[in-house]
Design an enzyme around this catalytic site. Structure first.
Site, PDB file in Angstrom:
ATOM      1  N   GLY A   1      -6.343  -6.289   5.429  1.00  0.00           N
ATOM      2  CA  GLY A   1      -6.015  -7.260   4.300  1.00  0.00           C
ATOM      3  C   GLY A   1      -6.291  -8.604   5.037  1.00  0.00           C
ATOM      4  O   GLY A   1      -6.042  -8.699   6.025  1.00  0.00           O
TER       5      GLY A   1
ATOM      6  N   LYS B   1       3.280  -2.420   9.593  1.00  0.00           N
ATOM      7  CA  LYS B   1       2.631  -2.874  10.554  1.00  0.00           C
ATOM      8  C   LYS B   1       3.425  -4.404  11.225  1.00  0.00           C
ATOM      9  O   LYS B   1       3.402  -5.041  10.193  1.00  0.00           O
ATOM     10  CB  LYS B   1       1.158  -3.123  10.136  1.00  0.00           C
ATOM     11  CG  LYS B   1       0.393  -4.387  11.205  1.00  0.00           C
ATOM     12  CD  LYS B   1      -1.037  -4.158  10.670  1.00  0.00           C
ATOM     13  CE  LYS B   1      -1.696  -5.471  10.798  1.00  0.00           C
ATOM     14  NZ  LYS B   1      -3.155  -5.463  10.338  1.00  0.00           N
TER      15      LYS B   1
ATOM     16  N   ASP C   1     -10.239  -4.056  14.733  1.00  0.00           N
ATOM     17  CA  ASP C   1     -10.535  -5.064  13.629  1.00  0.00           C
ATOM     18  C   ASP C   1     -11.375  -6.013  14.062  1.00  0.00           C
ATOM     19  O   ASP C   1     -12.863  -6.079  13.876  1.00  0.00           O
ATOM     20  CB  ASP C   1      -8.927  -5.541  13.208  1.00  0.00           C
ATOM     21  CG  ASP C   1      -9.138  -6.625  12.124  1.00  0.00           C
ATOM     22  OD1 ASP C   1     -10.275  -6.948  11.536  1.00  0.00           O
ATOM     23  OD2 ASP C   1      -8.161  -7.317  11.616  1.00  0.00           O
TER      24      ASP C   1
ATOM     25  N   GLU D   1      -3.728  -2.356  17.140  1.00  0.00           N
ATOM     26  CA  GLU D   1      -4.817  -3.043  16.559  1.00  0.00           C
ATOM     27  C   GLU D   1      -5.426  -4.342  17.509  1.00  0.00           C
ATOM     28  O   GLU D   1      -4.501  -5.056  17.590  1.00  0.00           O
ATOM     29  CB  GLU D   1      -4.537  -3.398  15.143  1.00  0.00           C
ATOM     30  CG  GLU D   1      -5.528  -4.029  14.216  1.00  0.00           C
ATOM     31  CD  GLU D   1      -5.190  -4.451  12.812  1.00  0.00           C
ATOM     32  OE1 GLU D   1      -4.147  -3.934  12.428  1.00  0.00           O
ATOM     33  OE2 GLU D   1      -6.263  -4.987  12.285  1.00  0.00           O
TER      34      GLU D   1
ATOM     35  N   ASP E   1      -0.242  -5.006  15.727  1.00  0.00           N
ATOM     36  CA  ASP E   1      -1.536  -5.785  15.657  1.00  0.00           C
ATOM     37  C   ASP E   1      -1.410  -6.963  16.471  1.00  0.00           C
ATOM     38  O   ASP E   1      -0.626  -7.712  16.037  1.00  0.00           O
ATOM     39  CB  ASP E   1      -1.906  -5.899  14.097  1.00  0.00           C
ATOM     40  CG  ASP E   1      -3.279  -6.777  13.983  1.00  0.00           C
ATOM     41  OD1 ASP E   1      -4.111  -6.767  15.078  1.00  0.00           O
ATOM     42  OD2 ASP E   1      -3.842  -6.991  12.852  1.00  0.00           O
TER      43      ASP E   1
HETATM   44  O1  OSB Z   1      -5.344  -9.087  11.377  1.00  0.00           O
HETATM   45  O2  OSB Z   1      -5.199  -7.980  10.027  1.00  0.00           O
HETATM   46  C1  OSB Z   1      -5.206  -8.841  10.498  1.00  0.00           C
HETATM   47  C2  OSB Z   1      -3.980 -11.503   7.843  1.00  0.00           C
HETATM   48  C3  OSB Z   1      -5.045 -12.541   8.221  1.00  0.00           C
HETATM   49  C4  OSB Z   1      -6.033 -12.412   9.118  1.00  0.00           C
HETATM   50  C5  OSB Z   1      -5.980 -11.401  10.107  1.00  0.00           C
HETATM   51  C6  OSB Z   1      -5.267 -10.182   9.591  1.00  0.00           C
HETATM   52  C7  OSB Z   1      -4.265 -10.327   8.654  1.00  0.00           C
HETATM   53  C8  OSB Z   1      -2.987  -9.518   8.489  1.00  0.00           C
HETATM   54  C9  OSB Z   1      -2.575  -9.476   7.001  1.00  0.00           C
HETATM   55  O3  OSB Z   1      -2.809  -8.578   9.149  1.00  0.00           O
HETATM   56  C10 OSB Z   1      -2.898  -8.452   5.868  1.00  0.00           C
HETATM   57  C11 OSB Z   1      -2.512  -8.696   4.598  1.00  0.00           C
HETATM   58  O4  OSB Z   1      -1.420  -8.471   4.267  1.00  0.00           O
HETATM   59  O5  OSB Z   1      -3.525  -9.038   3.935  1.00  0.00           O
HETATM   60 MG    MG Z   2      -5.710  -7.261  12.208  1.00  0.00          MG
END
Ligand code: OSB
Ligand code: MG
Length: 373
Positions: free
Chosen positions: A294, A165, A242, A217, A192
């Site tokens: 995450g 991603k 999300d 996303e 994303d």
């Molecule tokens: O939008 O998924 C998200 C990290 C911090 C806040 C929002 C997001 C994210 C990530 C990182 O995309 C996902 C990870 O590697 O933990």
């Molecule tokens: Mg996200």
């Protein structure tokens, strides 16, 4: 369980690499760690709220405030039969899902340890997935150049990850995807946007349809459902939500409105494991696949995510990746590792089933607070 003590710690850990999204670049991760004590057992929960309110309205300090002033008084000294009763017990408190989730997830860890079972089992995960491991993907932040982006993708693919991603924003979107596709071919790829676009950008986002992405996303506003439905009607790339899906009810409305074809589940965003299970089940009932998001968690939150990812409708690789991408060392030893086939083993010890290094927690602690009845 009778909750006898809640400990809060504000921790700060340097990130192995900076992480940049459409809302900014960070070099370290501050978060609140919750320890729950009941009947001589302990449970751990990690609050995913960040130092700033850019992903969501919560911050480390609002989470601390809400746990100290409102959540703890509702739980301390109280008898709780099951961790699924925690979220409803906090029903008077509007929002603050990340604060609620940290405490609720600690209660699940504690409950599973008391039961002598790995967390996945008490969550109702699939034994087959717990045995085979969960499929892992990575989230790659915005880089300083497209070359650096292509190199990062190469390194993650070499480590075995099953889905890439990349973060996008206006000015770092079509060309970024073009770069990755031209250098890496037909890999499982998604983007994303973290709410960086508006519905008027639909013709621009439709240009991504040519790249056969697994999904886009959260392209639009962090609280929006209806514009996502309008956008989805104009683009063929599946929309995944999300930020917008804070509650099971909003997820139901988004599904009814056809605002998303895929759902990202983060227990911190929805108020904990029980709400995540409910959102997972709702999606399954509508044939909507889910995957586990995450929030740059330490090994403690990451272990929680691993266990939750064993539920059967987590059919797409998640953002639950290896510890070493984030923190070296992690708070746990050994760290969570990805295997050559892109899967991560699910711990089989009771509770979250990872070994926390207390000395590393002490060293990372900036504030500590003990709450008792
Ligand atoms: O939008 O998924 C998200 C990290 C911090 C806040 C929002 C997001 C994210 C990530 C990182 O995309 C996902 C990870 O590697 O933990
Ligand atoms: Mg996200």
């Amino acid at each position: 369980m009778r909750i006898e003590r809640i400990e809060l710690r504000l921790l700060r850990l340097p990130l192995v690499r900076f992480f940049e999204t459409s809302f900014g670049r960070i070099h370290d991760r501050a978060f609140v760690l919750v320890t729950l004590e009941a009947d001589g057992a302990v449970g751990l929960g990690e609050c995913v709220a960040d130092a700033n309110p850019f992903y969501s309205s919560e911050t480390t300090r609002t989470a601390w405030h809400v746990i100290e002033e409102f959540i703890a008084p509702l739980l301390l000294g109280r008898e709780i039969d099951h961790p699924r009763d925690v979220y409803p017990a906090l029903g008077r408190i509007r929002g603050h899902n990340m604060a609620k989730a940290a405490v609720e997830m600690a209660a699940w860890d504690l409950y599973a340890r008391q039961a002598g079972q790995p967390l996945w089992q008490v969550l109702g995960g699939s034994a087959a997935t717990a045995r085979s491991g969960i499929a892992s993907g990575v989230s790659i932040g915005i880089q300083d150049s497209f070359d650096q982006l292509a190199d990062r993708v190469a390194a993650e693919l070499a480590d075995g990850y099953r889905r890439i991603k990349i973060k996008i924003k206006p000015g770092w979107d079509i060309a970024a995807v073009e770069t990755v596709r031209s250098r890496h071919g037909n890999i499982p790829l998604m983007v994303d946007a973290n709410a960086a676009y508006q519905l008027a950008d639909a013709p621009h986002l439709a240009r991504l349809d040519a790249y056969d992405l697994m999904m886009i996303e959260q392209p639009l506003d962090y609280d929006d459902v209806l514009d996502h439905a309008r956008l989805q009607a104009e683009i063929s790339t599946p929309v995944c939500l999300d930020e917008s899906l804070h509650t099971v009810k909003i997820a139901a409305e988004a599904i009814a409105a056809r605002a998303c074809r895929i759902i990202n589940i983060k227990p911190g965003r929805v108020g904990g494991h029980a709400q995540s299970i409910a959102m997972h089940d709702l999606a399954a009932a509508h044939a909507i696949p889910v995957w586990h998001g995450g929030m740059l968690e330490s090994g403690i939150g990451r272990a929680h995510n691993l266990h939750l990812s064993t539920l059967p409708n987590f059919v797409l690789p998640g953002d639950v990746a290896a510890s070493r991408r984030y923190f070296e060392p992690d708070l746990i030893e050994p760290g969570i590792a990805v295997r050559a086939d892109g899967t991560i083993a699910v711990p089989s010890e009771p509770g979250i089933g990872v070994t926390v290094v207390q000395e590393r927690i002490e060293r990372a602690t900036e504030h500590r607070l003990d709450l008792r009845p």
